[in-house]
Write an enzyme that holds these catalytic residues in place. Structure first.
Site, short mmCIF file in Angstrom:
data_model
loop_
_atom_site.label_atom_id
_atom_site.label_comp_id
_atom_site.label_asym_id
_atom_site.label_seq_id
_atom_site.Cartn_x
_atom_site.Cartn_y
_atom_site.Cartn_z
N GLY A 241 0.82 -1.20 0.00
CA GLY A 241 0.00 0.00 0.00
C GLY A 241 0.86 1.25 0.00
CB SER A 242 -0.01 4.72 0.82
OG SER A 242 -0.53 4.63 2.14
N GLY A 246 2.39 2.23 5.55
CA GLY A 246 3.57 1.53 6.06
C GLY A 246 4.14 2.17 7.31
CD GLU A 263 5.48 -3.06 -3.53
OE1 GLU A 263 6.03 -1.94 -3.66
OE2 GLU A 263 4.43 -3.37 -4.08
#
EC number: 1.2.1.3
Length: 508
Positions: A241-242, A246, A263
């Site tokens: 995701g963004s 994270g 990721e």
């Protein structure tokens, strides 16, 4: 301007239901969340969500199943993945259609995503017989030292809308052959393809005699994801995701000494050198920018062009962008489908406004495309020329927006490439071997993926996928990425008959 005619939502709903019926999915109807199609921007089905009770039950069941699944021989675990891959092959068209319906990908890209699921299943089946350790030379006589790998535990997967099936399959197939069990929280924007994937894996487990508890699907929102992040029984959280997401996931998992595989965002650049093959460059750049309507973590955001070739390349680039067919992703001639929702369209408009205030010039694109569906978001990919510094370039806009910068020396170009917080993918277009080697060296691109004479997007399952810096540092998919899903033990056996200490220590 004539509006693009889109399919009726009722017709799309019927197509979705037909695909789900053929796969064997029973829709959990309710009104807690909605399956929506970006093609028209309207809802397809109301669904029952997974609340706190279902989340707790799924994690508990996955943990209990792990205690027996970890003792199943790895090749037998691979049998489940082999059968899953076969079922994906049988339902290739249905899965691709669901991806187009929910993520808005054009047919070719959706079909390619399903092929990626098949490829990773094949890879994981082979891996199930190659979970190698190593024997290490011991300094003590009559001792054997070895490194072995063991199943880790419950793997929590949090996936994004843009690759709603492939990224899940990367994690799940490898986790299963490594002896882990899985709890999956997909994007709320793609529940239908998630239900289909879960059903096919359940069938594979049934048909191969594997326990049903090896995989659990949770259709829920942020609270569901937070439960996975915070639960000590979840040994690994793999989150896509963004960067903002994270920043929350990583510290929370670390606080309980769990593992995370992140990721996150990308702000990818390509350098075009004076020796570049401009025909090849043009084709690669257009897809890297416009593929998936710019909604890939590997989408090309920045084009760094040498001053000697920028005036030749830019007119060709803008002309190519102006010819890109935007519209119904089911139409055969469409190359750019819809954005997932109006939100990225607004973010793109805001970014263009900021960069033009800083002196940037829009060469083409950026305008919304009129369609027969008022709630849908279609936009023409944009190219913006920048001469000078603007902070907007260091930010990721998840839409088809390309900034064009210029450079004089390769060192300057590499510095521009690396001068962003993200570190996922980078490319260089050159016929000069020295330039290519420098770009791939320790003083070159600081990204996890480095490409020569191809775009920033697209990856094969054999190579580890992921990036550095604010991209999170995680690696999924191929190479030795399977290490993230297992725990390592260094074991020593003394068969000498005497006690011998390391480092020649005497304690007698």
């Amino acid at each position: 301007m004539t509006s693009i005619v889109l399919p009726a939502t009722d017709d799309l709903r019927a197509r979705a239901r037909a695909c789900l019926d053929r796969i064997g999915v029973v829709i959990p109807e309710g009104d807690e969340l909605y399956a929506r199609t970006p093609i028209t921007g309207e809802d397809l089905f109301g669904l029952k969500g997974s609340g706190a009770t279902e989340t707790e039950a799924a994690i508990a069941a996955a943990h209990d199943t792990f205690l027996t699944w970890r003792t199943t021989p790895a090749p037998r675990r691979g049998d489940v993945v082999r059968r899953f891959g076969d079922l994906v092959r049988e339902h290739h068209d249905d899965l691709a259609e669901l991806i187009t319906l929910e993520a808005g990908k054009i047919r070719a890209e959706a079909y390619g995503e399903v092929q990626e699921m098949i490829d990773i299943a094949d890879y994981a089946v082979g891996l199930s017989r190659q979970l190698y350790g190593r024997v290490i030379a011991s300094e003590r006589p009559g001792h054997r030292m070895a490194e072995t790998w063991h199943p880790l535990g419950v793997v929590g997967i949090i996936s994004a809308f843009n690759f709603p099936a492939a990224v899940w399959s990367w994690n799940t197939t490898i986790a299963l052959v490594c002896g882990d069990t899985v709890v999956w929280k997909p994007s709320e924007q793609t529940p239908l393809i998630s239900l289909a994937c879960d059903r096919l894996l359940a069938r594979a487990a049934e048909e191969t005699g594997a326990p049903a508890g090896i995989h659990h699907l949770l259709i829920g929102g942020q609270e569901t994801g937070e439960a996975l992040v915070d639960d000590r029984r979840v040994a690994l959280v793999s989150a896509t995701g963004s960067t903002r997401m994270g920043r929350s996931v990583g510290p929370r998992v670390a606080a309980r000494f769990g593992r995370s595989l992140l990721e996150l965002g990308g702000n990818n650049a390509a350098i075009v050198t004076p020796s570049a093959d401009l025909d090849l460059t043009l084709s690669a750049v257009v897809f890297a920018v416009a593929g998936t309507a710019g909604q890939r973590c590997t989408s090309l955001r920045r084009l760094i062009v040498h001053r000697d070739v920028v005036d030749e390349l830019l007119p060709r680039l803008t002309a190519a962008f102006e010819r890109l067919p935007v519209g119904d992703p089911f139409a055969e001639d469409t190359l750019v489908g819809p954005l997932i929702s109006p939100a990225p369209l607004e973010a793109m408009r805001e970014a263009i406004a900021r960069v033009t205030q800083d002196g940037g010039k829009v060469l083409t694109g950026g305008e919304q495309v009129a369609t027969t569906a008022e709630s849908a978001a279609y936009v023409r990919p944009a190219v913006v020329r920048i001469d000078g510094h603007t902070p907007v370039v260091r930010e990721e806009t998840f839409a088809p927006l390309l900034y064009v910068l210029t450079y004089d020396s390769l060192e300057e170009a590499i510095a521009l490439q690396n001068d962003v917080p993200q570190g996922l993918s980078a490319s260089i277009f050159t016929q000069d071997q020295r330039e290519a080697e420098i770009f791939m060296s320790a003083v070159g691109a600081d990204t996890g993926l480095v490409n020569v004479n191809l775009g920033t997007s697209g990856a094969e399952v054999g190579g580890a996928f992921g990036g550095e810096k604010e991209t999170g540092g995680g690696r999924a998919c191929g190479s030795d990425a399977w290490h993230a899903y297992m725990r390592r033990s260094t074991s020593v056996v003394n068969y000498s008959g005497e006690v011998a200490l390391a480092q020649n220590i005497s304690f007698s």
